[in-house]
Motif scaffolding. Structure first.
Motif, PDB file in Angstrom:
ATOM      1  N   HIS A 260       0.809  -1.213   0.000  1.00 22.43           N
ATOM      2  CA  HIS A 260       0.000   0.000   0.000  1.00 22.43           C
ATOM      3  C   HIS A 260       0.848   1.272   0.000  1.00 22.43           C
ATOM      4  CE1 HIS A 260      -3.716  -2.227   0.476  1.00 22.43           C
ATOM      5  NE2 HIS A 260      -3.082  -2.984   1.333  1.00 22.43           N
TER       6      HIS A 260
ATOM      7  N   LYS B 115      -4.929  10.744   5.704  1.00 19.33           N
ATOM      8  CA  LYS B 115      -5.618   9.715   4.931  1.00 19.33           C
ATOM      9  C   LYS B 115      -4.815   8.420   4.852  1.00 19.33           C
ATOM     10  CE  LYS B 115      -9.222  12.187   3.923  1.00 19.33           C
ATOM     11  NZ  LYS B 115     -10.545  11.837   4.521  1.00 19.33           N
ATOM     12  N   ASN B 116      -3.496   8.546   4.736  1.00 25.06           N
ATOM     13  CA  ASN B 116      -2.676   7.343   4.670  1.00 25.06           C
ATOM     14  C   ASN B 116      -2.740   6.558   5.976  1.00 25.06           C
ATOM     15  OD1 ASN B 116      -1.791   7.752   2.037  1.00 25.06           O
ATOM     16  ND2 ASN B 116      -0.057   9.006   2.680  1.00 25.06           N
TER      17      ASN B 116
ATOM     18  N   ARG C 190      -4.717   1.034  17.603  1.00 25.73           N
ATOM     19  CA  ARG C 190      -5.384   1.724  16.494  1.00 25.73           C
ATOM     20  C   ARG C 190      -5.963   3.058  16.945  1.00 25.73           C
ATOM     21  NH1 ARG C 190      -8.014  -3.699  15.483  1.00 25.73           N
ATOM     22  NH2 ARG C 190      -6.773  -4.708  13.854  1.00 25.73           N
TER      23      ARG C 190
ATOM     24  N   ALA D 244      -7.382   0.888   8.351  1.00 32.57           N
ATOM     25  CA  ALA D 244      -8.436   0.146   7.662  1.00 32.57           C
ATOM     26  C   ALA D 244      -7.918  -1.200   7.158  1.00 32.57           C
ATOM     27  CB  ALA D 244      -8.991   0.974   6.510  1.00 32.57           C
ATOM     28  N   SER D 245      -6.677  -1.215   6.681  1.00 29.28           N
ATOM     29  CA  SER D 245      -6.096  -2.468   6.202  1.00 29.28           C
ATOM     30  C   SER D 245      -5.928  -3.459   7.354  1.00 29.28           C
ATOM     31  CB  SER D 245      -4.746  -2.212   5.526  1.00 29.28           C
ATOM     32  OG  SER D 245      -3.734  -1.904   6.470  1.00 29.28           O
TER      33      SER D 245
ATOM     34  N   GLU E 190      -5.256   6.574   8.057  1.00 22.64           N
ATOM     35  CA  GLU E 190      -6.583   5.970   8.107  1.00 22.64           C
ATOM     36  C   GLU E 190      -6.652   4.719   7.236  1.00 22.64           C
ATOM     37  OE1 GLU E 190      -9.123   9.138   6.938  1.00 22.64           O
ATOM     38  OE2 GLU E 190      -8.873  10.262   8.811  1.00 22.64           O
ATOM     39  N   GLU E 191      -6.023   4.764   6.061  1.00 27.19           N
ATOM     40  CA  GLU E 191      -6.002   3.598   5.180  1.00 27.19           C
ATOM     41  C   GLU E 191      -5.214   2.457   5.819  1.00 27.19           C
ATOM     42  OE1 GLU E 191      -4.570   2.277   0.684  1.00 27.19           O
ATOM     43  OE2 GLU E 191      -4.339   4.358   1.340  1.00 27.19           O
ATOM     44  N   PHE E 192      -4.121   2.824   6.475  1.00 28.66           N
ATOM     45  CA  PHE E 192      -3.304   1.817   7.158  1.00 28.66           C
ATOM     46  C   PHE E 192      -4.125   1.072   8.205  1.00 28.66           C
ATOM     47  CE2 PHE E 192      -0.338   0.289  10.314  1.00 28.66           C
ATOM     48  CZ  PHE E 192       0.743  -0.145   9.585  1.00 28.66           C
TER      49      PHE E 192
ATOM     50  N   PHE F  58       2.743   2.489   2.174  1.00 29.32           N
ATOM     51  CA  PHE F  58       2.685   3.226   3.420  1.00 29.32           C
ATOM     52  C   PHE F  58       4.087   3.697   3.787  1.00 29.32           C
ATOM     53  CE2 PHE F  58      -0.976   0.237   4.293  1.00 29.32           C
ATOM     54  CZ  PHE F  58      -1.946   1.196   4.094  1.00 29.32           C
TER      55      PHE F  58
ATOM     56  N   HIS G 294      -9.297  -4.850   8.178  1.00 30.40           N
ATOM     57  CA  HIS G 294      -9.733  -5.796   7.146  1.00 30.40           C
ATOM     58  C   HIS G 294      -9.056  -7.142   7.342  1.00 30.40           C
ATOM     59  CE1 HIS G 294     -11.271  -7.232   3.378  1.00 30.40           C
ATOM     60  NE2 HIS G 294     -10.068  -7.380   2.859  1.00 30.40           N
TER      61      HIS G 294
END
Length: 270
Positions: A21, A236-237, A225, A243-244, A239-241, A23, A247
Protein backbone atom coordinates in the motif's frame (compact mmCIF):
# COMPACT_ATOMS: atom_id res chain seq x y z
CA UNK A 1 7.69 -9.69 12.76
CA UNK A 2 4.71 -7.76 11.50
CA UNK A 3 1.21 -8.27 10.27
CA UNK A 4 1.68 -9.98 6.93
CA UNK A 5 -1.11 -7.88 5.46
CA UNK A 6 1.27 -4.94 5.48
CA UNK A 7 3.84 -6.75 3.40
CA UNK A 8 7.27 -5.36 2.90
CA UNK A 9 10.71 -6.88 2.48
CA UNK A 10 13.26 -6.02 5.13
CA UNK A 11 16.33 -5.53 2.97
CA UNK A 12 18.78 -2.71 2.51
CA UNK A 13 18.39 -2.99 -1.27
CA UNK A 14 15.68 -0.49 -2.22
CA UNK A 15 14.82 -2.52 -5.32
CA UNK A 16 13.72 -5.35 -3.05
CA UNK A 17 11.57 -3.27 -0.72
CA UNK A 18 7.92 -4.00 -1.36
CA UNK A 19 5.14 -2.18 0.43
CA UNK A 20 1.79 -3.19 -1.01
CA UNK A 21 0.00 0.00 0.00
CA UNK A 22 3.08 2.25 -0.21
CA UNK A 23 2.69 3.23 3.42
CA UNK A 24 5.42 5.33 5.00
CA UNK A 25 7.71 3.01 6.98
CA UNK A 26 7.29 5.43 9.89
CA UNK A 27 3.61 4.45 10.02
CA UNK A 28 4.54 0.79 10.35
CA UNK A 29 7.05 1.46 13.10
CA UNK A 30 4.82 3.86 15.03
CA UNK A 31 1.84 1.55 14.80
CA UNK A 32 3.60 -1.54 16.14
CA UNK A 33 6.20 0.08 18.38
CA UNK A 34 4.21 -0.25 21.59
CA UNK A 35 3.00 -3.79 21.00
CA UNK A 36 4.64 -6.74 22.72
CA UNK A 37 4.29 -8.82 19.58
CA UNK A 38 4.15 -7.64 15.99
CA UNK A 39 2.39 -10.76 14.79
CA UNK A 40 0.41 -13.76 16.08
CA UNK A 41 2.09 -15.78 18.81
CA UNK A 42 2.26 -16.28 22.56
CA UNK A 43 4.81 -17.08 25.28
CA UNK A 44 3.35 -20.59 25.51
CA UNK A 45 3.86 -21.19 21.79
CA UNK A 46 7.43 -19.86 21.94
CA UNK A 47 8.18 -22.27 24.78
CA UNK A 48 6.51 -25.18 22.97
CA UNK A 49 8.74 -24.60 19.95
CA UNK A 50 11.78 -24.27 22.21
CA UNK A 51 10.98 -27.64 23.82
CA UNK A 52 11.95 -29.41 20.58
CA UNK A 53 15.47 -27.93 20.62
CA UNK A 54 18.27 -29.52 22.60
CA UNK A 55 21.99 -29.13 23.23
CA UNK A 56 21.87 -25.38 24.01
CA UNK A 57 24.51 -24.25 26.50
CA UNK A 58 25.75 -21.01 28.03
CA UNK A 59 28.10 -20.72 25.06
CA UNK A 60 25.41 -21.13 22.42
CA UNK A 61 24.76 -18.37 19.89
CA UNK A 62 21.16 -17.68 18.92
CA UNK A 63 19.79 -15.23 16.34
CA UNK A 64 16.21 -13.95 16.35
CA UNK A 65 15.72 -12.66 12.80
CA UNK A 66 12.96 -10.11 12.35
CA UNK A 67 12.78 -9.77 16.13
CA UNK A 68 10.57 -6.68 16.31
CA UNK A 69 10.48 -5.26 19.83
CA UNK A 70 11.50 -8.65 21.19
CA UNK A 71 8.45 -10.09 22.95
CA UNK A 72 9.34 -13.63 21.94
CA UNK A 73 13.07 -12.99 22.30
CA UNK A 74 12.77 -12.17 25.99
CA UNK A 75 10.78 -15.36 26.54
CA UNK A 76 13.56 -17.31 24.82
CA UNK A 77 16.23 -15.62 26.91
CA UNK A 78 14.43 -16.40 30.16
CA UNK A 79 14.14 -20.10 29.34
CA UNK A 80 17.20 -20.92 27.24
CA UNK A 81 20.92 -20.49 27.87
CA UNK A 82 23.28 -18.73 25.50
CA UNK A 83 23.69 -15.35 23.85
CA UNK A 84 20.92 -13.97 21.66
CA UNK A 85 21.21 -11.38 18.89
CA UNK A 86 17.99 -9.81 17.65
CA UNK A 87 17.98 -8.45 14.09
CA UNK A 88 15.37 -6.03 12.74
CA UNK A 89 15.16 -3.44 9.97
CA UNK A 90 13.48 -0.77 12.12
CA UNK A 91 15.76 1.21 14.49
CA UNK A 92 12.78 2.09 16.68
CA UNK A 93 12.07 -1.59 17.28
CA UNK A 94 15.70 -2.27 18.18
CA UNK A 95 15.77 0.65 20.62
CA UNK A 96 12.72 -0.78 22.36
CA UNK A 97 14.20 -4.30 22.17
CA UNK A 98 17.35 -3.24 24.01
CA UNK A 99 15.38 -1.29 26.63
CA UNK A 100 13.25 -4.37 27.24
CA UNK A 101 16.37 -6.52 27.65
CA UNK A 102 17.72 -4.02 30.17
CA UNK A 103 14.51 -3.99 32.21
CA UNK A 104 14.76 -7.77 32.52
CA UNK A 105 18.51 -7.67 33.34
CA UNK A 106 19.25 -9.64 30.18
CA UNK A 107 21.48 -7.04 28.53
CA UNK A 108 24.64 -9.07 29.15
CA UNK A 109 23.50 -11.83 26.79
CA UNK A 110 20.68 -10.31 24.72
CA UNK A 111 21.40 -7.56 22.21
CA UNK A 112 19.38 -6.10 19.37
CA UNK A 113 21.04 -4.68 16.26
CA UNK A 114 19.62 -2.96 13.20
CA UNK A 115 20.19 -5.12 10.16
CA UNK A 116 18.84 -6.83 7.07
CA UNK A 117 17.80 -10.44 6.98
CA UNK A 118 19.45 -10.86 3.57
CA UNK A 119 22.79 -9.59 4.87
CA UNK A 120 23.19 -11.06 8.34
CA UNK A 121 26.17 -10.06 10.52
CA UNK A 122 27.21 -13.60 11.37
CA UNK A 123 30.05 -15.90 10.33
CA UNK A 124 29.37 -19.18 8.60
CA UNK A 125 28.51 -21.95 11.09
CA UNK A 126 28.44 -19.48 13.99
CA UNK A 127 24.88 -20.08 15.21
CA UNK A 128 23.37 -22.90 17.23
CA UNK A 129 19.80 -21.72 16.68
CA UNK A 130 18.03 -19.43 14.23
CA UNK A 131 14.64 -18.18 15.42
CA UNK A 132 12.09 -16.20 13.40
CA UNK A 133 8.47 -15.81 14.48
CA UNK A 134 6.21 -14.51 11.74
CA UNK A 135 9.04 -12.82 9.86
CA UNK A 136 10.70 -15.19 7.39
CA UNK A 137 8.05 -14.27 4.80
CA UNK A 138 9.81 -10.92 4.43
CA UNK A 139 12.66 -12.59 2.59
CA UNK A 140 10.61 -15.59 1.48
CA UNK A 141 10.31 -18.97 3.20
CA UNK A 142 12.41 -20.97 0.76
CA UNK A 143 15.02 -18.25 0.31
CA UNK A 144 15.37 -17.80 4.06
CA UNK A 145 15.82 -21.52 4.65
CA UNK A 146 18.52 -21.72 2.00
CA UNK A 147 20.42 -18.51 2.70
CA UNK A 148 20.37 -18.74 6.49
CA UNK A 149 21.49 -22.37 6.57
CA UNK A 150 25.17 -21.46 6.13
CA UNK A 151 25.14 -19.59 9.45
CA UNK A 152 24.09 -22.71 11.39
CA UNK A 153 26.52 -25.17 12.89
CA UNK A 154 26.07 -28.82 12.03
CA UNK A 155 23.44 -29.99 14.48
CA UNK A 156 22.01 -26.49 14.78
CA UNK A 157 18.31 -25.74 14.62
CA UNK A 158 16.03 -23.37 12.78
CA UNK A 159 12.59 -22.52 14.21
CA UNK A 160 10.22 -20.31 12.25
CA UNK A 161 6.50 -19.58 12.23
CA UNK A 162 4.99 -19.12 8.80
CA UNK A 163 1.56 -18.45 7.33
CA UNK A 164 0.22 -21.70 5.86
CA UNK A 165 -2.92 -23.20 4.37
CA UNK A 166 -4.71 -25.81 6.46
CA UNK A 167 -6.70 -27.21 3.53
CA UNK A 168 -6.09 -28.01 -0.12
CA UNK A 169 -9.13 -25.94 -1.12
CA UNK A 170 -10.33 -22.64 0.34
CA UNK A 171 -12.79 -19.85 -0.54
CA UNK A 172 -11.67 -17.65 -3.41
CA UNK A 173 -11.76 -14.45 -1.34
CA UNK A 174 -9.17 -15.57 1.21
CA UNK A 175 -7.15 -17.51 -1.37
CA UNK A 176 -6.80 -14.48 -3.64
CA UNK A 177 -6.09 -12.15 -0.71
CA UNK A 178 -3.10 -14.14 0.48
CA UNK A 179 -1.78 -15.13 -2.92
CA UNK A 180 -1.61 -11.46 -3.89
CA UNK A 181 0.28 -10.58 -0.73
CA UNK A 182 2.49 -13.64 -0.36
CA UNK A 183 2.54 -16.14 -3.24
CA UNK A 184 4.66 -18.56 -1.16
CA UNK A 185 1.77 -19.35 1.17
CA UNK A 186 1.28 -23.10 0.90
CA UNK A 187 0.01 -26.19 2.68
CA UNK A 188 1.87 -27.68 5.64
CA UNK A 189 3.10 -30.80 3.77
CA UNK A 190 4.49 -28.63 0.97
CA UNK A 191 6.26 -26.39 3.49
CA UNK A 192 7.82 -29.44 5.15
CA UNK A 193 8.97 -30.67 1.73
CA UNK A 194 10.73 -27.35 1.16
CA UNK A 195 12.46 -27.69 4.52
CA UNK A 196 13.78 -31.10 3.50
CA UNK A 197 14.81 -29.82 0.08
CA UNK A 198 16.83 -27.04 1.74
CA UNK A 199 18.88 -29.63 3.62
CA UNK A 200 17.25 -29.88 7.02
CA UNK A 201 15.60 -32.71 8.92
CA UNK A 202 12.07 -31.69 10.01
CA UNK A 203 11.85 -32.07 13.79
CA UNK A 204 8.39 -30.74 14.66
CA UNK A 205 5.45 -28.91 13.13
CA UNK A 206 2.41 -27.51 14.93
CA UNK A 207 -0.37 -25.02 14.29
CA UNK A 208 -0.55 -21.93 16.47
CA UNK A 209 -3.85 -21.89 18.36
CA UNK A 210 -6.50 -19.27 17.65
CA UNK A 211 -5.71 -17.44 20.89
CA UNK A 212 -2.37 -16.40 19.37
CA UNK A 213 -4.30 -14.29 16.88
CA UNK A 214 -7.25 -13.10 18.94
CA UNK A 215 -5.94 -12.44 22.46
CA UNK A 216 -2.22 -11.99 21.91
CA UNK A 217 -2.33 -10.02 18.66
CA UNK A 218 -5.64 -8.51 17.61
CA UNK A 219 -6.96 -7.59 21.07
CA UNK A 220 -3.94 -5.39 21.96
CA UNK A 221 -4.18 -3.73 18.52
CA UNK A 222 -7.58 -2.23 19.38
CA UNK A 223 -5.96 0.28 21.73
CA UNK A 224 -3.05 0.80 19.36
CA UNK A 225 -5.38 1.72 16.49
CA UNK A 226 -7.20 4.29 18.63
CA UNK A 227 -3.99 6.02 19.72
CA UNK A 228 -2.53 5.84 16.23
CA UNK A 229 -5.55 7.53 14.63
CA UNK A 230 -5.47 10.24 17.28
CA UNK A 231 -1.78 10.89 16.62
CA UNK A 232 -2.33 11.05 12.86
CA UNK A 233 -5.76 12.70 12.92
CA UNK A 234 -6.86 13.68 9.41
CA UNK A 235 -4.05 11.78 7.72
CA UNK A 236 -5.62 9.72 4.93
CA UNK A 237 -2.68 7.34 4.67
CA UNK A 238 -2.86 6.61 8.39
CA UNK A 239 -6.58 5.97 8.11
CA UNK A 240 -6.00 3.60 5.18
CA UNK A 241 -3.30 1.82 7.16
CA UNK A 242 -5.68 1.21 10.05
CA UNK A 243 -8.44 0.15 7.66
CA UNK A 244 -6.10 -2.47 6.20
CA UNK A 245 -5.41 -3.81 9.70
CA UNK A 246 -9.14 -3.98 10.43
CA UNK A 247 -9.73 -5.80 7.15
CA UNK A 248 -7.05 -8.38 7.89
CA UNK A 249 -8.64 -9.08 11.28
CA UNK A 250 -12.10 -9.46 9.78
CA UNK A 251 -10.80 -11.91 7.17
CA UNK A 252 -9.12 -14.00 9.84
CA UNK A 253 -12.31 -14.24 11.88
CA UNK A 254 -14.24 -15.35 8.78
CA UNK A 255 -11.72 -17.80 7.34
CA UNK A 256 -9.59 -18.99 10.28
CA UNK A 257 -10.45 -22.64 9.54
CA UNK A 258 -8.49 -22.40 6.30
CA UNK A 259 -5.19 -20.80 7.30
CA UNK A 260 -3.01 -19.62 10.14
CA UNK A 261 0.53 -19.61 11.43
CA UNK A 262 2.44 -22.87 11.74
CA UNK A 263 5.67 -23.38 13.66
CA UNK A 264 8.30 -25.35 11.78
CA UNK A 265 11.36 -26.67 13.67
CA UNK A 266 14.18 -28.34 11.74
CA UNK A 267 17.79 -29.43 12.21
CA UNK A 268 20.87 -29.08 10.05
CA UNK A 269 22.77 -32.36 10.01
CA UNK A 270 25.54 -31.82 7.41
Amino acid sequence: MLSVYVKYTKTMDNENITNIHEFDFNFICDFFLNTERQGPGSPEVTLKALSFIDNLTDNSHIADIGCGTGGQTMVLAQHAPGHITGIDFFPGFIDRFNRNAGKLNLQDRVKGVVGSMDNLPFREEELDLIWSEGAIYNIGFERGLNEWRKYLKTGGYIAVSEISWFTEQRPAEIHNFWMELYPEVDTIPNKVARIQKAGYIPVATFILPEICWTEHYYAPLATVREKFLAEYAGNKNAEEFVASSDHEEELYRRYKEFYGYVFYIAKKIV
